[in-house]
Design an enzyme around this catalytic site. Structure first.
Site, PDB file in Angstrom:
ATOM      1  N   ARG A  85      35.590  64.207  33.056  1.00 24.60           N
ATOM      2  CA  ARG A  85      35.257  63.779  31.687  1.00 24.60           C
ATOM      3  C   ARG A  85      34.134  64.645  31.119  1.00 24.60           C
ATOM      4  NH1 ARG A  85      35.574  57.447  33.508  1.00 24.60           N
ATOM      5  NH2 ARG A  85      37.728  57.110  32.833  1.00 24.60           N
TER       6      ARG A  85
ATOM      7  N   ASP B 243      34.368  61.392  36.623  1.00 25.80           N
ATOM      8  CA  ASP B 243      33.237  61.587  35.723  1.00 25.80           C
ATOM      9  C   ASP B 243      33.001  63.079  35.486  1.00 25.80           C
ATOM     10  OD1 ASP B 243      31.998  58.572  36.223  1.00 25.80           O
ATOM     11  OD2 ASP B 243      32.874  59.515  37.985  1.00 25.80           O
TER      12      ASP B 243
ATOM     13  N   HIS C   4      29.559  56.682  41.205  1.00 24.14           N
ATOM     14  CA  HIS C   4      30.572  56.629  40.139  1.00 24.14           C
ATOM     15  C   HIS C   4      30.259  55.354  39.370  1.00 24.14           C
ATOM     16  CE1 HIS C   4      34.285  56.323  37.928  1.00 24.14           C
ATOM     17  NE2 HIS C   4      34.660  55.246  38.578  1.00 24.14           N
TER      18      HIS C   4
ATOM     19  N   ARG D  67      30.933  48.018  37.293  1.00 20.93           N
ATOM     20  CA  ARG D  67      31.692  48.287  38.508  1.00 20.93           C
ATOM     21  C   ARG D  67      31.116  47.513  39.681  1.00 20.93           C
ATOM     22  NH1 ARG D  67      31.609  53.408  36.169  1.00 20.93           N
ATOM     23  NH2 ARG D  67      33.659  54.075  35.463  1.00 20.93           N
TER      24      ARG D  67
HETATM   25  N1  NAD Z   1      37.592  55.333  41.074  1.00 21.83           N
HETATM   26  C1  NAD Z   1      37.934  55.462  39.813  1.00 21.83           C
HETATM   27  O1  NAD Z   1      37.574  56.449  39.167  1.00 21.83           O
HETATM   28  C2  NAD Z   1      38.765  54.396  39.178  1.00 21.83           C
HETATM   29  C3  NAD Z   1      39.340  54.563  37.909  1.00 21.83           C
HETATM   30  C4  NAD Z   1      40.133  53.545  37.394  1.00 21.83           C
HETATM   31  C5  NAD Z   1      40.308  52.383  38.127  1.00 21.83           C
HETATM   32  N2  NAD Z   1      39.710  52.252  39.329  1.00 21.83           N
HETATM   33  C6  NAD Z   1      39.824  51.039  40.146  1.00 21.83           C
HETATM   34  O2  NAD Z   1      41.092  51.014  40.800  1.00 21.83           O
HETATM   35  C7  NAD Z   1      41.394  49.662  41.146  1.00 21.83           C
HETATM   36  C8  NAD Z   1      42.823  49.345  40.705  1.00 21.83           C
HETATM   37  O3  NAD Z   1      42.927  49.354  39.299  1.00 21.83           O
HETATM   38  P1  NAD Z   1      44.322  49.068  38.592  1.00 21.83           P
HETATM   39  O4  NAD Z   1      44.106  49.227  37.142  1.00 21.83           O
HETATM   40  O5  NAD Z   1      45.382  49.841  39.285  1.00 21.83           O
HETATM   41  O6  NAD Z   1      44.491  47.501  38.948  1.00 21.83           O
HETATM   42  P2  NAD Z   1      45.859  46.683  38.966  1.00 21.83           P
HETATM   43  O7  NAD Z   1      45.458  45.247  38.863  1.00 21.83           O
HETATM   44  O8  NAD Z   1      46.815  47.242  38.000  1.00 21.83           O
HETATM   45  O9  NAD Z   1      46.426  46.966  40.432  1.00 21.83           O
HETATM   46  C9  NAD Z   1      45.840  46.473  41.593  1.00 21.83           C
HETATM   47  C10 NAD Z   1      46.941  46.235  42.587  1.00 21.83           C
HETATM   48  O10 NAD Z   1      46.338  45.826  43.824  1.00 21.83           O
HETATM   49  C11 NAD Z   1      47.158  44.822  44.389  1.00 21.83           C
HETATM   50  N3  NAD Z   1      46.397  44.029  45.351  1.00 21.83           N
HETATM   51  C12 NAD Z   1      45.426  43.113  45.103  1.00 21.83           C
HETATM   52  N4  NAD Z   1      44.995  42.585  46.254  1.00 21.83           N
HETATM   53  C13 NAD Z   1      45.681  43.190  47.261  1.00 21.83           C
HETATM   54  C14 NAD Z   1      45.679  43.073  48.665  1.00 21.83           C
HETATM   55  N5  NAD Z   1      44.863  42.218  49.292  1.00 21.83           N
HETATM   56  N6  NAD Z   1      46.521  43.858  49.370  1.00 21.83           N
HETATM   57  C15 NAD Z   1      47.366  44.716  48.766  1.00 21.83           C
HETATM   58  N7  NAD Z   1      47.411  44.857  47.427  1.00 21.83           N
HETATM   59  C16 NAD Z   1      46.578  44.109  46.679  1.00 21.83           C
HETATM   60  C17 NAD Z   1      47.645  44.016  43.198  1.00 21.83           C
HETATM   61  O11 NAD Z   1      48.817  43.266  43.530  1.00 21.83           O
HETATM   62  C18 NAD Z   1      47.908  45.098  42.164  1.00 21.83           C
HETATM   63  O12 NAD Z   1      49.238  45.584  42.202  1.00 21.83           O
HETATM   64  C19 NAD Z   1      40.329  48.811  40.464  1.00 21.83           C
HETATM   65  O13 NAD Z   1      39.338  48.504  41.419  1.00 21.83           O
HETATM   66  C20 NAD Z   1      39.754  49.724  39.404  1.00 21.83           C
HETATM   67  O14 NAD Z   1      38.432  49.404  39.037  1.00 21.83           O
HETATM   68  C21 NAD Z   1      38.974  53.235  39.871  1.00 21.83           C
END
Ligand code: NAD
Length: 321
Positions: A158, A155, A182, A95
């Site tokens: 889970r 977490d 996280h 991460r």
């Molecule tokens: N916190 C958690 O527990 C957790 C769990 C799963 C995923 N995540 C995180 O969530 C984030 C998103 O994951 P995802 O699978 O949805 O990714 P994804 O690629 O499916 O979606 C990301 C979206 O962000 C948009 N984007 C990118 N740059 C941008 C900008 N400058 N302005 C506006 N929109 C923008 C993209 O166009 C895309 O639609 C990742 O960082 C991932 O690691 C966090």
């Protein structure tokens, strides 16, 4: 209804980044009926439009809700703005590796989302979530209680699920927290993990089964490494985190004072300061109402210090001041 009914604005939730996580959260929010307005914002506007169309077609089966693809000016009046924009975690990538990619877009997104909406709450899911929660606090100028990271809510979920499978009780009856980052340095709080107020060794004793230290360690490792396992299989994780974001949003919109493990600014906890990580936190309409100062054993404190240090190093590398 009284003559003084409060004709307040419809409850708006804004979502910035409608990829896997953002779109799944939008869907869960629509099904919940909690929001009257859901605005979807994404750098890829066509994607946001497509999601809005698809979600709108569910309206005859759900709740009257206004869902549209908007821009940052539509964050105005949002009670919660959920930030899920960013790059997804690639196989093998930690991460913290993601920081380079996501910190850059943060300096664009956060000011634009906050400027039209200085009274809202930011809820951050993008990874590395603790570091980006801290960055969002700095970049937004909002009071710390209105900047919340989803942190270890996932977490902890889970962990509770895996413990519930081991002990054969409903996951909702298992009370156990993952705190700290996280990510790889997260800390399981075994010292207070319990079922019905019985610590786990006590619970085992009452059930006349041995407390299996090795199985517990395995459960923690499975918890910690779950994202890697899922990403290897399906490329991304989004259902459980979206459910966690829903739970936080519900606690805010309904002023529930729910205790959830989420990330926020830490001030003077076991000597730790000026960093964001997760602790059990009371969440209400104002955001962070209170951080619960868990009693930890000395091993847990040491691990939490190490976790905070990992985060602080990354925060320092961003030169946010
Ligand atoms: N916190 C958690 O527990 C957790 C769990 C799963 C995923 N995540 C995180 O969530 C984030 C998103 O994951 P995802 O699978 O949805 O990714 P994804 O690629 O499916 O979606 C990301 C979206 O962000 C948009 N984007 C990118 N740059 C941008 C900008 N400058 N302005 C506006 N929109 C923008 C993209 O166009 C895309 O639609 C990742 O960082 C991932 O690691 C966090």
């Amino acid at each position: 209804m009284s003559a003084h009914a409060n004709h307040s604005a419809p409850t708006r939730v804004a979502i910035v980044g409608v990829g896997n996580v953002g779109a799944t959260f939008a869907y869960a929010l629509l099904l919940s009926g909690l929001a009257a307005e859901i605005v979807l914002i994404d750098a890829n506007h066509a994607r946001a439009e497509g999601e809005a169309m698809d979600l709108n077609h569910a309206l005859p089966f759900t709740h009257p809700t206004r869902v549209w693809a908007g821009d940052y000016s539509d964050c105005a009046g949002a009670v919660v703005t959920v930030l899920t924009a960013g790059a997804p975690q690639n196989p093998g990538e930690t991460r913290l590796d993601l920081i380079k990619k996501n910190a850059a877009i943060w300096s664009q997104i956060v000011p634009q989302a906050v400027k039209p909406n200085p009274n809202g709450i930011l809820l951050i899911a993008t990874n590395p979530v603790d570091v980006l929660t801290y960055a969002a606090w700095k970049l937004s100028g909002l009071p710390a209680e209105r900047v919340i990271g989803s942190g270890t809510i996932l977490d902890t979920a889970r962990f509770r699920y895996l413990l519930s499978q081991h002990f054969a009780v409903d996951a909702r009856s298992v009370h156990a927290y993952i705190i700290g980052e996280h990510g790889d340095s997260e800390v399981p709080v075994w010292s207070s993990a319990n079922i019905a107020g019985m610590r786990l060794p006590q619970f085992c004793q009452a059930q006349r089964v041995a407390y299996d230290h090795e199985a517990m360690e395995k459960i923690f490792l499975q918890t910690r490494d779950a994202a890697y396992q899922i990403i290897e299989r399906k490329g991304a994780t989004y259902y459980a985190v979206a459910a966690g974001l829903m739970r936080i949003t519900q606690a805010i919109l309904r002023n529930q004072r729910t205790v959830l493990s989420v990330s926020s600014l830490i001030r003077n906890y076991h000597g730790l300061d000026d960093v964001c990580f997760s602790l059990p936190t009371v969440i209400d309409r104002g955001g962070v109402e209170q951080l619960l100062r868990l009693e930890l054993d000395s091993g847990e404190i040491e691990k939490l210090r190490a976790s905070a240090e990992v985060l602080r190093k990354t925060i320092r590398s961003l030169n946010l001041d």
